[in-house]
Design a protein around this motif. Structure first.
Motif, short mmCIF file in Angstrom:
data_model
loop_
_atom_site.label_atom_id
_atom_site.label_comp_id
_atom_site.label_asym_id
_atom_site.label_seq_id
_atom_site.Cartn_x
_atom_site.Cartn_y
_atom_site.Cartn_z
N ARG A 194 0.81 -1.22 0.00
CA ARG A 194 0.00 0.00 0.00
C ARG A 194 0.84 1.27 0.00
NH1 ARG A 194 -3.66 -1.32 5.06
NH2 ARG A 194 -1.63 -2.05 5.70
N LYS A 195 1.83 1.33 0.88
CA LYS A 195 2.65 2.53 0.98
C LYS A 195 3.50 2.72 -0.28
CE LYS A 195 4.07 3.21 5.11
NZ LYS A 195 4.81 3.13 6.38
N ASN A 196 4.05 1.61 -0.80
CA ASN A 196 4.87 1.69 -2.01
C ASN A 196 4.07 2.16 -3.21
OD1 ASN A 196 7.03 0.64 -0.56
ND2 ASN A 196 6.59 -1.46 -1.14
N ILE A 197 2.84 1.66 -3.36
CA ILE A 197 2.01 2.05 -4.50
C ILE A 197 1.65 3.52 -4.42
CG2 ILE A 197 -0.25 1.71 -5.57
CD1 ILE A 197 0.03 -1.26 -4.86
N CYS A 198 1.31 4.00 -3.24
CA CYS A 198 0.98 5.42 -3.07
C CYS A 198 2.15 6.30 -3.50
CB CYS A 198 0.61 5.71 -1.62
SG CYS A 198 -0.97 5.04 -1.11
N GLN A 199 3.35 5.97 -3.01
CA GLN A 199 4.53 6.76 -3.36
C GLN A 199 4.81 6.70 -4.86
OE1 GLN A 199 7.60 5.12 -0.90
NE2 GLN A 199 7.00 6.28 0.90
N PHE A 200 4.68 5.52 -5.46
CA PHE A 200 4.97 5.36 -6.88
C PHE A 200 3.99 6.17 -7.73
CE2 PHE A 200 4.55 3.25 -10.98
CZ PHE A 200 5.86 3.07 -11.34
N LEU A 201 2.69 6.08 -7.43
CA LEU A 201 1.69 6.80 -8.22
C LEU A 201 1.85 8.31 -8.10
CD1 LEU A 201 -1.50 4.63 -7.56
CD2 LEU A 201 -0.09 4.67 -9.60
N LEU A 202 2.27 8.78 -6.92
CA LEU A 202 2.49 10.21 -6.75
C LEU A 202 3.76 10.68 -7.47
CD1 LEU A 202 1.50 10.60 -3.00
CD2 LEU A 202 0.25 11.44 -4.98
N GLU A 203 4.83 9.87 -7.42
CA GLU A 203 6.09 10.24 -8.08
C GLU A 203 5.91 10.31 -9.60
OE1 GLU A 203 9.07 7.44 -6.95
OE2 GLU A 203 9.06 8.06 -4.85
N VAL A 204 5.22 9.34 -10.15
CA VAL A 204 5.03 9.29 -11.60
C VAL A 204 4.06 10.37 -12.06
CG1 VAL A 204 4.22 7.81 -13.48
CG2 VAL A 204 5.62 6.85 -11.69
N GLY A 205 3.15 10.78 -11.19
CA GLY A 205 2.20 11.83 -11.53
C GLY A 205 0.90 11.31 -12.09
N ILE A 206 0.57 10.06 -11.82
CA ILE A 206 -0.69 9.49 -12.30
C ILE A 206 -1.86 10.06 -11.52
CG2 ILE A 206 -2.00 7.34 -12.49
CD1 ILE A 206 0.59 5.94 -13.17
N VAL A 207 -1.67 10.30 -10.22
CA VAL A 207 -2.74 10.80 -9.36
C VAL A 207 -2.22 11.92 -8.47
CG1 VAL A 207 -3.99 8.63 -9.28
CG2 VAL A 207 -2.30 9.13 -7.56
N LYS A 208 -3.16 12.62 -7.85
CA LYS A 208 -2.83 13.57 -6.80
C LYS A 208 -3.12 12.91 -5.46
CE LYS A 208 -4.04 17.47 -9.68
NZ LYS A 208 -5.05 18.46 -9.99
N GLU A 209 -2.55 13.45 -4.42
CA GLU A 209 -2.66 12.81 -3.10
C GLU A 209 -4.10 12.72 -2.61
OE1 GLU A 209 -0.46 13.01 1.24
OE2 GLU A 209 0.14 14.36 -0.36
N GLU A 210 -4.92 13.73 -2.93
CA GLU A 210 -6.30 13.71 -2.45
C GLU A 210 -7.18 12.70 -3.17
OE1 GLU A 210 -5.73 17.16 -5.32
OE2 GLU A 210 -4.78 16.55 -3.46
N GLN A 211 -6.67 12.08 -4.24
CA GLN A 211 -7.44 11.09 -4.99
C GLN A 211 -7.20 9.67 -4.48
OE1 GLN A 211 -5.69 12.41 -8.70
NE2 GLN A 211 -7.77 12.59 -9.47
N LEU A 212 -6.21 9.47 -3.63
CA LEU A 212 -5.90 8.13 -3.14
C LEU A 212 -6.71 7.81 -1.90
CD1 LEU A 212 -2.01 8.10 -3.45
CD2 LEU A 212 -3.64 6.87 -4.85
N LYS A 213 -7.31 6.63 -1.89
CA LYS A 213 -8.03 6.12 -0.72
C LYS A 213 -7.39 4.80 -0.35
CE LYS A 213 -11.86 8.76 -0.51
NZ LYS A 213 -12.42 9.41 0.61
N VAL A 214 -6.77 4.75 0.82
CA VAL A 214 -6.09 3.53 1.28
C VAL A 214 -6.98 2.87 2.33
CG1 VAL A 214 -4.02 2.60 2.33
CG2 VAL A 214 -3.86 4.58 0.83
N HIS A 215 -7.33 1.61 2.07
CA HIS A 215 -8.18 0.84 2.97
C HIS A 215 -7.35 -0.28 3.58
CE1 HIS A 215 -11.65 2.73 0.99
NE2 HIS A 215 -11.01 2.50 -0.13
N GLY A 216 -7.82 -0.81 4.69
CA GLY A 216 -7.14 -1.96 5.28
C GLY A 216 -7.02 -1.84 6.78
N PHE A 217 -6.38 -2.84 7.35
CA PHE A 217 -6.26 -2.90 8.80
C PHE A 217 -5.05 -2.16 9.28
CE2 PHE A 217 -5.05 -6.88 6.76
CZ PHE A 217 -3.70 -6.94 7.03
#
Length: 113
Positions: free
Chosen positions: A90-113
């Motif tokens: 989860r953390k790796n994917i968030c960082q990767f998508l933000l670095e590449v510029g596919i999404v903005k931070e407010e568009q990510l929703k991280v679910h889980g325990f």
């Protein structure tokens, strides 16, 4: 002197609807990153909501190389194409998508325990 009245209606949301067409690809919806518990300590990370403008198989290839895990793209009947990766990424994917510029931070929703 005559009095002039302004009888035109005012739409307070007019500015909000004008900017919707100018957003980059994939910003219409959120990208959901979830974790699922499998047998024992095994976990599975799913990424759902990436725009169809991006080739998900190429994204999986990049994820696999960068995070040294296995992954695939599955066809979900309700959510469409969903990316599955082994382990808690989860953390790796968030960082990767933000670095590449596919999404903005407010568009990510991280679910889980």
């Amino acid at each position: 002197m005559s009095t002039i009245q302004n009888l035109q209606s005012f739409d307070p949301f007019a500015d909000a609807t004008k900017g919707a067409d100018l957003l980059p690809a994939g910003t219409e919806d959120y990208i959901h990153i979830r974790i699922q518990q499998l047998n024992g300590r095994k976990t599975l990370t799913t990424v759902q909501g990436i725009s169809d403008d991006y080739d998900k198989k190429k994204l999986v290839k990049a994820f696999k190389k960068k995070f040294t895990c296995n992954g695939t793209v599955i066809e979900h009947p309700e959510y469409g194409e969903v990316i599955q990766l082994q382990g808690d990424q989860r953390k790796n994917i968030c960082q990767f998508l933000l670095e590449v510029g596919i999404v903005k931070e407010e568009q990510l929703k991280v679910h889980g325990f």
